[in-house]
Design an enzyme around this catalytic site. Structure first.
Site, mmCIF file in Angstrom:
data_model
loop_
_atom_site.group_PDB
_atom_site.id
_atom_site.type_symbol
_atom_site.label_atom_id
_atom_site.label_comp_id
_atom_site.label_asym_id
_atom_site.label_seq_id
_atom_site.Cartn_x
_atom_site.Cartn_y
_atom_site.Cartn_z
ATOM 1 C CG PHE A 267 -0.951 5.802 5.677
ATOM 2 C CD1 PHE A 267 -1.632 5.155 4.659
ATOM 3 C CD2 PHE A 267 -0.909 7.187 5.648
ATOM 4 C CE1 PHE A 267 -2.267 5.860 3.642
ATOM 5 C CE2 PHE A 267 -1.544 7.912 4.635
ATOM 6 C CZ PHE A 267 -2.227 7.235 3.635
ATOM 7 C CG ASP B 17 5.663 9.440 7.519
ATOM 8 O OD1 ASP B 17 5.248 10.521 7.966
ATOM 9 O OD2 ASP B 17 5.048 8.769 6.672
ATOM 10 C CE LYS C 45 -2.560 13.067 8.287
ATOM 11 N NZ LYS C 45 -1.687 12.023 7.762
HETATM 12 C C1 PLP Z 1 -1.377 11.453 6.514
HETATM 13 C C2 PLP Z 1 -0.067 10.752 6.430
HETATM 14 C C3 PLP Z 1 0.661 10.686 5.221
HETATM 15 C C4 PLP Z 1 0.121 11.240 3.912
HETATM 16 O O1 PLP Z 1 -0.102 12.597 3.947
HETATM 17 P P1 PLP Z 1 -0.994 13.289 2.788
HETATM 18 O O2 PLP Z 1 -0.890 14.748 3.079
HETATM 19 O O3 PLP Z 1 -2.379 12.749 2.925
HETATM 20 O O4 PLP Z 1 -0.388 12.913 1.480
HETATM 21 C C5 PLP Z 1 1.891 10.067 5.250
HETATM 22 N N1 PLP Z 1 2.395 9.538 6.378
HETATM 23 C C6 PLP Z 1 1.735 9.579 7.541
HETATM 24 C C7 PLP Z 1 2.354 9.013 8.764
HETATM 25 C C8 PLP Z 1 0.468 10.172 7.618
HETATM 26 O O5 PLP Z 1 -0.202 10.174 8.774
#
Ligand code: PLP
Length: 394
Positions: free
Chosen positions: A128, A215, A244
Site C-alpha cells: 500500500f 516506504d 503517519k
Molecule cells: C498510510 C500509508 C500511506 C498513505 O499515507 P496517506 O497519508 O494516507 O496518504 C502510504 N504508505 C503506507 C505504507 C501507509 O501505511
C-alpha cells in the site's frame, strides 16, 4: 451522521470528541482504550502536552509563510531527521501519498538523467502506497485500483519477500530505476520479512545502480522499535518516505534522500504550498523530542516483544488447533492472523470499548501508542484474546 460527507469510508457508529494518552472519549463521555492510534499516527497518545504546547505556541507566533523563504523550523526538523536516519536531504509535504509521489518523481527523474526513457519502479504485491493516481498505481492491491484506470504506467509488481521475483523482473529490463517496498506491509496483512530481505535489496540496488526506496510511512518514527524499520536490517535506503507518526496527528509528510537521489530535484521541479510550514514542523520537532528523550523506540521494541509473548501464551490452545495461524510484527506493529475472516471483531471490540483494526480480512492489527503501559497492554491482550475465543466458539 451528516449526508454532506463524501461516502469514502465505512464508519463505525461512534464519534470521539476528546483524547487523553491511550484513551479516547465519545460524545457520551465513555472512554475507549485505543490500540490503533488513528492507524499508527498518535504514537505519543492523544493530546500529548508537549505537542499541544508546541502547536499552540507556534500558532500564536507564525503558522505559514512560504517555501519562497527560509523556514528555520523546517531546517531544524530536516537536520534532525537526517541525523536520525543517515539520509541527507528532506522534501516536506502533508501526507504519505505526497511523500511517495516525491519519491516516485525522484526515481523517474533519476532515470531520465541517465537517458532511460520509460523509468520503471519495482513494487510489491499486497503493498500500500497511497490513494493518489501514481501511488495507487504503485499499490499492489487491485481493489484500490479498480475504477480508476488508466493506471499510471511504470510499475512492475512482484511478490513481497521474494528476492528471486525481483531479480527475474529486472532481468533484461534496462528501464528499471528503483525498487520500492515497505519494511513491514501494514495494510497487506502485517507481512514481516526476515532482516536479510532488505539487505538483499540493498545489495541488488548497489550492484545495478537502482534506487532503494523504503516506504516507512507506517513503520517509521519508532513504531517498530527503531527510529526507522530499515535500521533493523542495518540498511540505509536511497529514499525513505515518512508521514503517519511524524507529527503525532498534525499532518506532515517527508521524503528523505541521500547521494544522487538527494540532488535530483532542483528548483522548479517539485513543490508544495503547505509543505513544511512552521506549524507542522513545530509539531514534528516536539514529537521527535519526546520520543528521543524517553527512548520510545526501545519502549516499542520491549512492549512489542511483551505483546507477542503474552498473546502466544493466552492463545496457546488456539495456536495448537491452527485457528490462530500466526502472531507476527515488529515492535508495536502487530498482527494476529486467524484461519478465518474476522472483520466483525472490530465492531465487537468497540462494544468492549477497545479500538482495533482488521486487515487483509483475517489479520487483527494492533498499532498501540508507544507510551502504552504494561497494565494497558495487559488489558488489550485480555480483551483481544477473549474476542478471538468468542468468535471461534460461536
Ligand atoms: C498510510 C500509508 C500511506 C498513505 O499515507 P496517506 O497519508 O494516507 O496518504 C502510504 N504508505 C503506507 C505504507 C501507509 O501505511
Amino acid at each position: 451522521m451528516s449526508d454532506h460527507i463524501m461516502n469514502t469510508y465505512g464508519r463505525l457508529p461512534v464519534s470521539f470528541v476528546k483524547g487523553d494518552g491511550c484513551y479516547l472519549f465519545d460524545d457520551h463521555g465513555d472512554a475507549y482504550l485505543d490500540a490503533l492510534t488513528g492507524i499508527a499516527v498518535c504514537g505519543l497518545g492523544h493530546a500529548h502536552p508537549a505537542v499541544a504546547d508546541a502547536v499552540c505556541k507556534q500558532a500564536a507566533t507564525l503558522v505559514h509563510t512560504s517555501n519562497l523563504y527560509g523556514i528555520p523550523k523546517q531546517e531544524k526538523l530536516a537536520d534532525k531527521l537526517c541525523e536520525l536516519s543517515s539520509l541527507e536531504r528532506v522534501f516536506f509535504c502533508n501526507s504519505g501519498a505526497e511523500a511517495n509521489e516525491a519519491a516516485i518523481k525522484i526515481a523517474r527523474r533519476y532515470g531520465h538523467n541517465k537517458d532511460i526513457k520509460l523509468p520503471t519502479i519495482i513494487v510489491a504485491n499486497k503493498s500500500f502506497h497511497g490513494r493518489t493516481l501514481s501511488t495507487l498505481s504503485a499499490t499492489g492491491n487491485p481493489k484500490i485500483q479498480q475504477g480508476f484506470e488508466p493506471l499510471v504506467p511504470g510499475f512492475i509488481h512482484v511478490d513481497y519477500n521474494n528476492m528471486d521475483a525481483i531479480k527475474s523482473a529486472c532481468n533484461n529490463n534496462d528501464q528499471v530505476v528503483a525498487i520500492m517496498v515497505e519494511p513491514v506491509q501494514g495494510e497487506g496483512g502485517l507481512a514481516t520479512p526476515p532482516e536479510s530481505y532488505l539487505q538483499d535489496i540493498r545489495q541488488f540496488c548497489n550492484d545495478n545502480h537502482y534506487l532503494m526506496i523504503l516506504d516507512e510511512i507506517q513503520t517509521g518514527v519508532c513504531r517498530t522499535g527503531q527510529w526507522f524499520a530499515g535500521q533493523h536490517s542495518n540498511v540505509v535506503p536511497d529514499i525513505m518516505t515518512l508521514a503517519k507518526g511524524l507529527g503525532n496527528g498534525f499532518p506532515i509528510g517527508a521524503c528523505l534522500a541521500r547521494g544522487i537521489a538527494a540532488e535530483t530535484l532542483t528548483p522548479g521541479t517539485h513543490g508544495s504550498t503547505f509543505g513544511g510550514t512552521p506549524l507542522a514542523c513545530a509539531a514534528a520537532l516536539a514529537t521527535l523530542e519526546v520520543m528521543e528523550n524517553n527512548n520510545l523506540a526501545q519502549a516499542a521494541a520491549d512492549l512489542g516483544e511483551y505483546f507477542q509473548q503474552q498473546f502466544k501464551h493466552s492463545l496457546s490452545d488456539l495456536i495448537e488447533q491452527n485457528i490462530v495461524v500466526d502472531i507476527r510484527g515488529r515492535g508495536l506493529m502487530l498482527g494476529i492472523e486467524l484461519d478465518r475472516p474476522c472483520t466483525e471483531l472490530v465492531k465487537r471490540a468497540l462494544d468492549k470499548k477497545l479500538l482495533i483494526n482488521v486487515t487483509a480480512d483475517s489479520v487483527i492489527r494492533l498499532l498501540p501508542a508507544l507510551i502504552t503501559s504494561r497494565e494497558q497492554a495487559d488489558k488489550i491482550i485480555q480483551i483481544v484474546s477473549e474476542l478471538i475465543t468468542e468468535l471461534v466458539n460461536t
